[in-house]
Design a protein around this motif. Structure first.
Motif, PDB file in Angstrom:
ATOM      1  N   CYS A  59       0.840  -1.208   0.000  1.00 16.18           N
ATOM      2  CA  CYS A  59       0.000   0.000   0.000  1.00 16.18           C
ATOM      3  C   CYS A  59       0.871   1.253   0.000  1.00 16.18           C
ATOM      4  CB  CYS A  59      -0.917   0.016   1.216  1.00 16.18           C
ATOM      5  SG  CYS A  59      -2.381  -0.987   1.048  1.00 16.18           S
ATOM      6  N   VAL A  60       1.880   1.268   0.858  1.00 12.60           N
ATOM      7  CA  VAL A  60       2.786   2.423   0.924  1.00 12.60           C
ATOM      8  C   VAL A  60       3.554   2.565  -0.388  1.00 12.60           C
ATOM      9  CG1 VAL A  60       4.822   3.357   2.099  1.00 12.60           C
ATOM     10  CG2 VAL A  60       2.964   2.346   3.430  1.00 12.60           C
ATOM     11  N   TYR A  61       4.067   1.441  -0.905  1.00  9.87           N
ATOM     12  CA  TYR A  61       4.819   1.431  -2.164  1.00  9.87           C
ATOM     13  C   TYR A  61       3.994   2.029  -3.301  1.00  9.87           C
ATOM     14  CZ  TYR A  61       6.293  -0.917  -6.523  1.00  9.87           C
ATOM     15  OH  TYR A  61       6.623  -1.214  -7.812  1.00  9.87           O
ATOM     16  N   SER A  62       2.765   1.584  -3.440  1.00  9.38           N
ATOM     17  CA  SER A  62       1.935   2.075  -4.541  1.00  9.38           C
ATOM     18  C   SER A  62       1.552   3.529  -4.354  1.00  9.38           C
ATOM     19  CB  SER A  62       0.688   1.204  -4.701  1.00  9.38           C
ATOM     20  OG  SER A  62       1.041   0.019  -5.346  1.00  9.38           O
ATOM     21  N   ALA A  63       1.295   3.940  -3.109  1.00 10.20           N
ATOM     22  CA  ALA A  63       0.961   5.343  -2.858  1.00 10.20           C
ATOM     23  C   ALA A  63       2.140   6.250  -3.221  1.00 10.20           C
ATOM     24  CB  ALA A  63       0.561   5.540  -1.403  1.00 10.20           C
ATOM     25  N   VAL A  64       3.354   5.834  -2.862  1.00  6.87           N
ATOM     26  CA  VAL A  64       4.544   6.628  -3.180  1.00  6.87           C
ATOM     27  C   VAL A  64       4.716   6.738  -4.692  1.00  6.87           C
ATOM     28  CG1 VAL A  64       7.075   6.606  -3.097  1.00  6.87           C
ATOM     29  CG2 VAL A  64       5.748   6.192  -1.015  1.00  6.87           C
ATOM     30  N   PHE A  65       4.554   5.625  -5.400  1.00 10.38           N
ATOM     31  CA  PHE A  65       4.775   5.677  -6.843  1.00 10.38           C
ATOM     32  C   PHE A  65       3.614   6.334  -7.591  1.00 10.38           C
ATOM     33  CE2 PHE A  65       8.417   3.082  -6.082  1.00 10.38           C
ATOM     34  CZ  PHE A  65       9.283   3.497  -7.064  1.00 10.38           C
ATOM     35  N   MET A  66       2.418   6.352  -7.015  1.00  9.71           N
ATOM     36  CA  MET A  66       1.343   7.141  -7.637  1.00  9.71           C
ATOM     37  C   MET A  66       1.724   8.616  -7.581  1.00  9.71           C
ATOM     38  SD  MET A  66      -2.339   5.344  -6.708  1.00  9.71           S
ATOM     39  CE  MET A  66      -2.581   6.349  -5.324  1.00  9.71           C
ATOM     40  N   ARG A  67       2.253   9.036  -6.435  1.00  9.08           N
ATOM     41  CA  ARG A  67       2.681  10.428  -6.285  1.00  9.08           C
ATOM     42  C   ARG A  67       3.844  10.735  -7.228  1.00  9.08           C
ATOM     43  NH1 ARG A  67       3.482  15.014  -6.843  1.00  9.08           N
ATOM     44  NH2 ARG A  67       4.327  16.427  -5.306  1.00  9.08           N
ATOM     45  N   TYR A  68       4.804   9.815  -7.286  1.00 11.43           N
ATOM     46  CA  TYR A  68       5.978  10.002  -8.152  1.00 11.43           C
ATOM     47  C   TYR A  68       5.573  10.107  -9.619  1.00 11.43           C
ATOM     48  CZ  TYR A  68      10.017   8.625 -10.929  1.00 11.43           C
ATOM     49  OH  TYR A  68      10.992   8.561 -11.892  1.00 11.43           O
ATOM     50  N   SER A  69       4.596   9.318 -10.033  1.00  5.93           N
ATOM     51  CA  SER A  69       4.220   9.275 -11.450  1.00  5.93           C
ATOM     52  C   SER A  69       3.651  10.598 -11.954  1.00  5.93           C
ATOM     53  CB  SER A  69       3.210   8.153 -11.694  1.00  5.93           C
ATOM     54  OG  SER A  69       1.981   8.445 -11.078  1.00  5.93           O
ATOM     55  N   VAL A  70       3.070  11.387 -11.077  1.00 12.34           N
ATOM     56  CA  VAL A  70       2.554  12.690 -11.507  1.00 12.34           C
ATOM     57  C   VAL A  70       3.498  13.831 -11.133  1.00 12.34           C
ATOM     58  CG1 VAL A  70       0.141  12.002 -11.591  1.00 12.34           C
ATOM     59  CG2 VAL A  70       1.079  12.900  -9.461  1.00 12.34           C
ATOM     60  N   ALA A  71       4.566  13.529 -10.387  1.00 11.21           N
ATOM     61  CA  ALA A  71       5.535  14.561 -10.016  1.00 11.21           C
ATOM     62  C   ALA A  71       6.632  14.710 -11.069  1.00 11.21           C
ATOM     63  CB  ALA A  71       6.163  14.230  -8.661  1.00 11.21           C
ATOM     64  N   VAL A  72       6.846  13.670 -11.884  1.00 10.99           N
ATOM     65  CA  VAL A  72       7.889  13.737 -12.908  1.00 10.99           C
ATOM     66  C   VAL A  72       7.381  14.499 -14.121  1.00 10.99           C
ATOM     67  CG1 VAL A  72       8.988  11.598 -12.180  1.00 10.99           C
ATOM     68  CG2 VAL A  72       7.238  11.523 -13.946  1.00 10.99           C
ATOM     69  N   PHE A  80       0.834   5.761 -13.117  1.00  9.42           N
ATOM     70  CA  PHE A  80      -0.183   6.106 -12.123  1.00  9.42           C
ATOM     71  C   PHE A  80      -1.294   5.059 -12.124  1.00  9.42           C
ATOM     72  CE2 PHE A  80      -4.109   8.029 -10.685  1.00  9.42           C
ATOM     73  CZ  PHE A  80      -3.718   8.649  -9.498  1.00  9.42           C
ATOM     74  N   GLY A  81      -1.773   4.698 -13.310  1.00 13.24           N
ATOM     75  CA  GLY A  81      -2.848   3.697 -13.403  1.00 13.24           C
ATOM     76  C   GLY A  81      -2.430   2.352 -12.846  1.00 13.24           C
ATOM     77  N   CYS A  82      -1.210   1.956 -13.131  1.00  8.70           N
ATOM     78  CA  CYS A  82      -0.683   0.686 -12.631  1.00  8.70           C
ATOM     79  C   CYS A  82      -0.715   0.667 -11.104  1.00  8.70           C
ATOM     80  CB  CYS A  82       0.748   0.504 -13.141  1.00  8.70           C
ATOM     81  SG  CYS A  82       1.620  -0.890 -12.445  1.00  8.70           S
ATOM     82  N   HIS A  83      -0.209   1.712 -10.478  1.00  7.49           N
ATOM     83  CA  HIS A  83      -0.159   1.748  -9.021  1.00  7.49           C
ATOM     84  C   HIS A  83      -1.516   2.058  -8.396  1.00  7.49           C
ATOM     85  CE1 HIS A  83       3.979   0.789  -8.481  1.00  7.49           C
ATOM     86  NE2 HIS A  83       4.274   1.584  -9.487  1.00  7.49           N
ATOM     87  N   PHE A  84      -2.383   2.727  -9.125  1.00  6.42           N
ATOM     88  CA  PHE A  84      -3.744   2.951  -8.623  1.00  6.42           C
ATOM     89  C   PHE A  84      -4.488   1.618  -8.506  1.00  6.42           C
ATOM     90  CE2 PHE A  84      -8.270   3.730  -9.288  1.00  6.42           C
ATOM     91  CZ  PHE A  84      -8.525   4.601  -8.233  1.00  6.42           C
ATOM     92  N   VAL A  85      -4.368   0.781  -9.540  1.00  6.55           N
ATOM     93  CA  VAL A  85      -5.003  -0.546  -9.501  1.00  6.55           C
ATOM     94  C   VAL A  85      -4.412  -1.366  -8.357  1.00  6.55           C
ATOM     95  CG1 VAL A  85      -5.290  -2.722 -10.754  1.00  6.55           C
ATOM     96  CG2 VAL A  85      -5.604  -0.553 -11.948  1.00  6.55           C
ATOM     97  N   ASN A  86      -3.091  -1.312  -8.209  1.00  4.27           N
ATOM     98  CA  ASN A  86      -2.453  -2.061  -7.126  1.00  4.27           C
ATOM     99  C   ASN A  86      -2.881  -1.525  -5.761  1.00  4.27           C
ATOM    100  OD1 ASN A  86      -0.712  -4.151  -6.190  1.00  4.27           O
ATOM    101  ND2 ASN A  86       0.800  -2.602  -5.681  1.00  4.27           N
ATOM    102  N   GLU A  87      -2.980  -0.219  -5.613  1.00  3.52           N
ATOM    103  CA  GLU A  87      -3.410   0.378  -4.341  1.00  3.52           C
ATOM    104  C   GLU A  87      -4.819  -0.090  -3.981  1.00  3.52           C
ATOM    105  OE1 GLU A  87      -2.926   2.742  -0.916  1.00  3.52           O
ATOM    106  OE2 GLU A  87      -1.446   2.272  -2.448  1.00  3.52           O
ATOM    107  N   CYS A  88      -5.713  -0.093  -4.953  1.00  6.39           N
ATOM    108  CA  CYS A  88      -7.086  -0.557  -4.703  1.00  6.39           C
ATOM    109  C   CYS A  88      -7.105  -2.033  -4.300  1.00  6.39           C
ATOM    110  CB  CYS A  88      -7.956  -0.330  -5.935  1.00  6.39           C
ATOM    111  SG  CYS A  88      -8.238   1.407  -6.307  1.00  6.39           S
TER     112      CYS A  88
END
Length: 126
Positions: A59-72, A80-88
């Motif tokens: 959960c933490v991993y996916s949340a961090v990379f969701m943030r990273y994906s829109v910060a770059v 973002f979509g990949c980690h959003f699905v994983n977070e859910c």
């Protein structure tokens, strides 16, 4: 040979769609989609085998990379979509874990499990 590769690379990079499909912005998330696919498939398995620590870590991993994906720059919406699905999926697993181990789900499952009836074994004559 080097000039052929250089000219091919220049041709690919001049076309925006081809450039995207030949970049790590596409292939990184595309190859990473195995994680959320496995997580979604795991939601159908017995909650007794869920690791609470691993679910929290994912959960933490996916949340961090969701943030990273829109910060770059440029934003990587596929990542973002990949980690959003994983977070859910991981939040679903976390709910199932908490429900099973801490909210009486295990006791309920054990109470509803069919009781095995011992059948007597007839003695054999020697």
């Amino acid at each position: 040979m080097a000039s052929l590769v250089a000219s091919l690379n220049a041709k690919i990079r001049s076309h925006p769609v081809l450039s995207y499909f030949c970049s790590t912005h596409f292939w990184g998330p595309a190859s990473n989609f195995g994680i959320p696919v496995a997580a979604v498939m795991d939601t159908r398995k017995d909650p007794e085998i869920i690791s609470g620590k691993m679910t929290l870590a994912l959960c933490v991993y996916s949340a961090v990379f969701m943030r990273y994906s829109v910060a770059v720059t440029p934003k990587n919406y596929l990542l973002f979509g990949c980690h959003f699905v994983n977070e859910c999926a991981q939040l679903t697993q976390g709910y199932r874990y908490l429900n099973y181990w801490h909210n009486g789900g295990r006791e309920k499952a054990l109470a509803e499990a069919p009781k095995e009836v011992a059948t007597p074994i007839a003695p054999t004559k020697a």
